[in-house]
Write an enzyme that holds these catalytic residues in place. Structure first.
Site, PDB file in Angstrom:
ATOM      1  N   GLU A 102      69.569 -50.082  93.479  1.00  0.00           N
ATOM      2  CA  GLU A 102      69.969 -50.630  94.773  1.00  0.00           C
ATOM      3  C   GLU A 102      69.419 -49.760  95.904  1.00  0.00           C
ATOM      4  O   GLU A 102      69.215 -48.562  95.736  1.00  0.00           O
ATOM      5  CB  GLU A 102      71.493 -50.712  94.869  1.00  0.00           C
ATOM      6  N   CYS A 120      68.448 -45.840 102.724  1.00  0.00           N
ATOM      7  CA  CYS A 120      68.989 -44.970 101.681  1.00  0.00           C
ATOM      8  C   CYS A 120      68.409 -45.436 100.349  1.00  0.00           C
ATOM      9  O   CYS A 120      68.706 -46.541  99.900  1.00  0.00           O
ATOM     10  CB  CYS A 120      70.518 -45.089 101.703  1.00  0.00           C
ATOM     11  N   CYS A 127      72.347 -42.056  86.470  1.00  0.00           N
ATOM     12  CA  CYS A 127      72.451 -40.637  86.811  1.00  0.00           C
ATOM     13  C   CYS A 127      73.063 -39.868  85.650  1.00  0.00           C
ATOM     14  O   CYS A 127      74.072 -40.276  85.080  1.00  0.00           O
ATOM     15  CB  CYS A 127      73.279 -40.440  88.079  1.00  0.00           C
ATOM     16  N   CYS A 131      79.189 -37.399  88.129  1.00  0.00           N
ATOM     17  CA  CYS A 131      80.272 -37.043  89.057  1.00  0.00           C
ATOM     18  C   CYS A 131      81.440 -38.024  88.857  1.00  0.00           C
ATOM     19  O   CYS A 131      81.228 -39.240  88.724  1.00  0.00           O
ATOM     20  CB  CYS A 131      79.788 -37.080  90.501  1.00  0.00           C
ATOM     21  N   CYS A 134      81.770 -41.275  91.332  1.00  0.00           N
ATOM     22  CA  CYS A 134      80.584 -42.016  91.788  1.00  0.00           C
ATOM     23  C   CYS A 134      80.284 -43.236  90.915  1.00  0.00           C
ATOM     24  O   CYS A 134      80.357 -43.161  89.679  1.00  0.00           O
ATOM     25  CB  CYS A 134      79.399 -41.039  91.764  1.00  0.00           C
ATOM     26  N   GLY A 178      71.053 -41.805  91.597  1.00  0.00           N
ATOM     27  CA  GLY A 178      70.307 -40.745  90.913  1.00  0.00           C
ATOM     28  C   GLY A 178      70.356 -39.415  91.621  1.00  0.00           C
ATOM     29  O   GLY A 178      70.833 -39.294  92.752  1.00  0.00           O
ATOM     30  N   GLU A 179      69.876 -38.395  90.909  1.00  0.00           N
ATOM     31  CA  GLU A 179      69.809 -37.036  91.446  1.00  0.00           C
ATOM     32  C   GLU A 179      68.334 -36.734  91.749  1.00  0.00           C
ATOM     33  O   GLU A 179      67.553 -36.503  90.821  1.00  0.00           O
ATOM     34  CB  GLU A 179      70.412 -36.069  90.413  1.00  0.00           C
ATOM     35  N   SER A 210      69.530 -35.507  99.369  1.00  0.00           N
ATOM     36  CA  SER A 210      70.902 -35.105  99.043  1.00  0.00           C
ATOM     37  C   SER A 210      70.967 -34.709  97.571  1.00  0.00           C
ATOM     38  O   SER A 210      70.441 -35.407  96.710  1.00  0.00           O
ATOM     39  CB  SER A 210      71.850 -36.285  99.313  1.00  0.00           C
ATOM     40  N   SER A 233      75.972 -31.697  98.264  1.00  0.00           N
ATOM     41  CA  SER A 233      77.273 -32.329  97.990  1.00  0.00           C
ATOM     42  C   SER A 233      78.237 -31.264  97.498  1.00  0.00           C
ATOM     43  O   SER A 233      78.184 -30.857  96.343  1.00  0.00           O
ATOM     44  CB  SER A 233      77.105 -33.426  96.924  1.00  0.00           C
ATOM     45  N   LEU A 234      79.091 -30.819  98.379  1.00  0.00           N
ATOM     46  CA  LEU A 234      79.977 -29.696  98.079  1.00  0.00           C
ATOM     47  C   LEU A 234      81.298 -30.200  97.488  1.00  0.00           C
ATOM     48  O   LEU A 234      81.643 -29.871  96.370  1.00  0.00           O
ATOM     49  CB  LEU A 234      80.206 -28.933  99.383  1.00  0.00           C
ATOM     50  N   HIS A 235      82.025 -30.958  98.257  1.00  0.00           N
ATOM     51  CA  HIS A 235      83.251 -31.658  97.841  1.00  0.00           C
ATOM     52  C   HIS A 235      84.426 -30.762  97.433  1.00  0.00           C
ATOM     53  O   HIS A 235      85.535 -31.253  97.245  1.00  0.00           O
ATOM     54  CB  HIS A 235      82.980 -32.672  96.726  1.00  0.00           C
ATOM     55  N   ASN A 309      84.762 -43.483  99.387  1.00  0.00           N
ATOM     56  CA  ASN A 309      84.595 -44.927  99.300  1.00  0.00           C
ATOM     57  C   ASN A 309      85.106 -45.334  97.930  1.00  0.00           C
ATOM     58  O   ASN A 309      84.837 -44.661  96.941  1.00  0.00           O
ATOM     59  CB  ASN A 309      83.117 -45.281  99.453  1.00  0.00           C
ATOM     60  N   CYS A 352      78.319 -44.818 100.611  1.00  0.00           N
ATOM     61  CA  CYS A 352      77.993 -43.671  99.750  1.00  0.00           C
ATOM     62  C   CYS A 352      78.709 -43.762  98.422  1.00  0.00           C
ATOM     63  O   CYS A 352      79.921 -43.958  98.372  1.00  0.00           O
ATOM     64  CB  CYS A 352      78.478 -42.372 100.386  1.00  0.00           C
TER      65      CYS A 352
HETATM   66  N1  SAH Z   1      72.815 -37.231  93.594  1.00  0.00           N
HETATM   67  C1  SAH Z   1      72.793 -36.938  94.986  1.00  0.00           C
HETATM   68  C2  SAH Z   1      72.621 -38.157  95.894  1.00  0.00           C
HETATM   69  C3  SAH Z   1      73.412 -39.385  95.599  1.00  0.00           C
HETATM   70  S1  SAH Z   1      75.037 -39.616  96.176  1.00  0.00           S
HETATM   71  C4  SAH Z   1      74.024 -36.152  95.381  1.00  0.00           C
HETATM   72  O1  SAH Z   1      74.885 -35.956  94.531  1.00  0.00           O
HETATM   73  O2  SAH Z   1      74.089 -35.671  96.514  1.00  0.00           O
HETATM   74  C5  SAH Z   1      75.078 -39.420  97.923  1.00  0.00           C
HETATM   75  C6  SAH Z   1      76.397 -38.807  98.410  1.00  0.00           C
HETATM   76  O3  SAH Z   1      77.507 -39.694  98.204  1.00  0.00           O
HETATM   77  C7  SAH Z   1      76.747 -37.513  97.690  1.00  0.00           C
HETATM   78  O4  SAH Z   1      77.282 -36.576  98.594  1.00  0.00           O
HETATM   79  C8  SAH Z   1      77.823 -37.984  96.731  1.00  0.00           C
HETATM   80  O5  SAH Z   1      78.609 -36.940  96.224  1.00  0.00           O
HETATM   81  C9  SAH Z   1      78.572 -38.967  97.612  1.00  0.00           C
HETATM   82  N2  SAH Z   1      79.457 -39.870  96.897  1.00  0.00           N
HETATM   83  C10 SAH Z   1      79.372 -40.306  95.620  1.00  0.00           C
HETATM   84  N3  SAH Z   1      80.400 -41.121  95.330  1.00  0.00           N
HETATM   85  C11 SAH Z   1      81.154 -41.203  96.441  1.00  0.00           C
HETATM   86  C12 SAH Z   1      82.343 -41.909  96.776  1.00  0.00           C
HETATM   87  N4  SAH Z   1      82.948 -42.701  95.898  1.00  0.00           N
HETATM   88  N5  SAH Z   1      82.827 -41.766  98.015  1.00  0.00           N
HETATM   89  C13 SAH Z   1      82.202 -40.983  98.940  1.00  0.00           C
HETATM   90  N6  SAH Z   1      81.081 -40.307  98.682  1.00  0.00           N
HETATM   91  C14 SAH Z   1      80.564 -40.406  97.447  1.00  0.00           C
END
Ligand code: SAH
Length: 359
Positions: A102, A120, A127, A131, A134, A178-179, A210, A233-235, A309, A352
């Site tokens: 997508e 995007c 992937c 995570c 995701c 993907g990464e 990212s 992507s820290l989180h 999201n 995202c």
């Molecule tokens: N693999 C890369 C890029 C793809 S995801 C990465 O991990 O950065 C792009 C961003 O969306 C990342 O920061 C990811 O952690 C975030 N993301 C993934 N799932 C999400 C969700 N359900 N809600 C909000 N952000 C999310």
């Protein structure tokens, strides 16, 4: 498929993944003029040609040669969705081997400055990182996209932007499926193509990669010396929590990632963006906000807070508005630039972390 004398299958060259200089050499080494390579690049990366038959200024014998010896990996649009607000478009694309990815396009109309059209794109068909929150992770590992499969997403996004009254793609983020740092060579080539003055000529500063956080690869892209945006992507500011959310954190400690980001900042002159998805009840409390502030304070960082999201299978949700506000206010006191990312295209699952293959 053409077969060589010895009965081996002859590989066709993927021309959509080559730079003009490479196409010139390819053309010349096959007995055609070098400038034909530039013409092919122009057709592919400025005009968005999906087939050799569209390249009407090429001689017939060259077009026939191309048909027999080369391929273009131009994805097919399987489905187009537009948000009710008409500011987000999502395309479901089918690649030549039937796999799907997508691409999302976000349009911003601005009063004071120029309009922005951000595309995007996906770098893999699934992937391998996995995570917990995701949607892409649900399909498991996919394959790496070819450079031409990534650049074609931007060309298709440009066509969509024009349908909605925008001139061109102004910004590009590798934040789809993907990464990207697990597909480094193709990532680099796709950026070189998209940045090329004979192509879309998208400035490096308008391109952001990212990553979930792979320290050794961050050093590698820093050494490209290109002023690309980098988003980490820290989180979580807490190692244990981060490991439970992002499996790659087990081998990439926060310390090693922050050191890699400092190196990136030094080498490229670009400020790093730290992404922090806020998950209700998981990483949204006051203690977590202060821990994040302490971790990033003094780093000249941009903090991007992303209210989660929803992806129905994962059970992660965004906190209430009030909590998001308190969280971001705490962080603002740490001398960081804080932005709360406004979700786009939620009604079409284009925000995202919501991109996925539909097969
Ligand atoms: N693999 C890369 C890029 C793809 S995801 C990465 O991990 O950065 C792009 C961003 O969306 C990342 O920061 C990811 O952690 C975030 N993301 C993934 N799932 C999400 C969700 N359900 N809600 C909000 N952000 C999310």
């Amino acid at each position: 498929m053409p077969v060589c004398k010895k009965g081996m299958v002859k590989m066709k060259t993927d021309l959509s993944s080559l730079l003009p200089e490479e196409l010139r050499i390819w053309s010349q080494s096959r007995g055609f003029a070098a400038y034909r390579g530039d013409q092919i690049f122009h057709w592919l990366h400025q005009r968005g040609a999906a087939d050799f038959s569209e390249m009407t200024n090429l001689p017939r014998d060259l077009r026939q040669f191309l048909d027999e010896n080369a391929v273009l990996h131009y994805p097919k649009v399987l489905k187009r969705q537009e948000s009710a607000a008409k500011d987000t478009v999502k395309l479901l694309l089918e690649l030549d081997d039937g796999r799907q990815v997508e691409m999302a396009l976000m349009l911003y109309t601005r009063q004071q400055s120029k309009n922005r059209a951000t595309c995007c794109i996906s770098s893999q068909t699934g992937c391998a990182i996995g995570c917990a929150f995701c949607a892409t992770a649900l399909a498991g590992p996919g394959r790496n996209l070819l450079p031409g499969e990534m650049t074609a997403q931007v060309l298709l996004a440009g066509q969509e932007a024009r349908k909605l009254g925008f001139e061109q793609i102004t910004n590009l983020v590798y934040m789809g499926m993907g990464e990207p740092l697990l597909n480094l060579a193709a990532l680099r080539q796709s950026i070189a193509i998209l940045n090329h003055p004979q192509g879309l000529n998208i400035g490096m500063r308008r391109i952001t990669i990212s990553t979930c956080g792979l320290a050794p690869q961050i050093y590698k892209i820093a050494d490209w010396g290109w002023p690309l945006g980098l988003a980490l992507s820290l989180h979580a500011a807490n190692e244990g929590l981060r490991r439970s959310l992002i499996p790659a954190a087990k081998t990439n400690s926060l310390r090693s990632l922050l050191a890699a980001c400092s190196y990136y900042r030094e080498k490229t002159g670009q400020r790093v963006t730290y992404e922090y998805a806020l998950f209700a009840g998981i990483n949204d409390d006051i203690g977590a906000a202060h821990a994040l502030g302490r971790l990033l304070a003094g780093r000249d960082a941009l903090l991007n807070i992303i209210p989660a999201n929803s992806v129905k299978e994962t059970g992660f949700f965004a906190p209430k508005g009030e909590i998001i506000k308190v969280f971001s206010e705490i962080l603002s006191n740490y001398n960081l630039e804080v932005q709360v990312r406004e979700p786009r295209g939620l009604d079409i699952d284009a925000a995202c972390g919501q991109l996925r293959s539909r097969d």
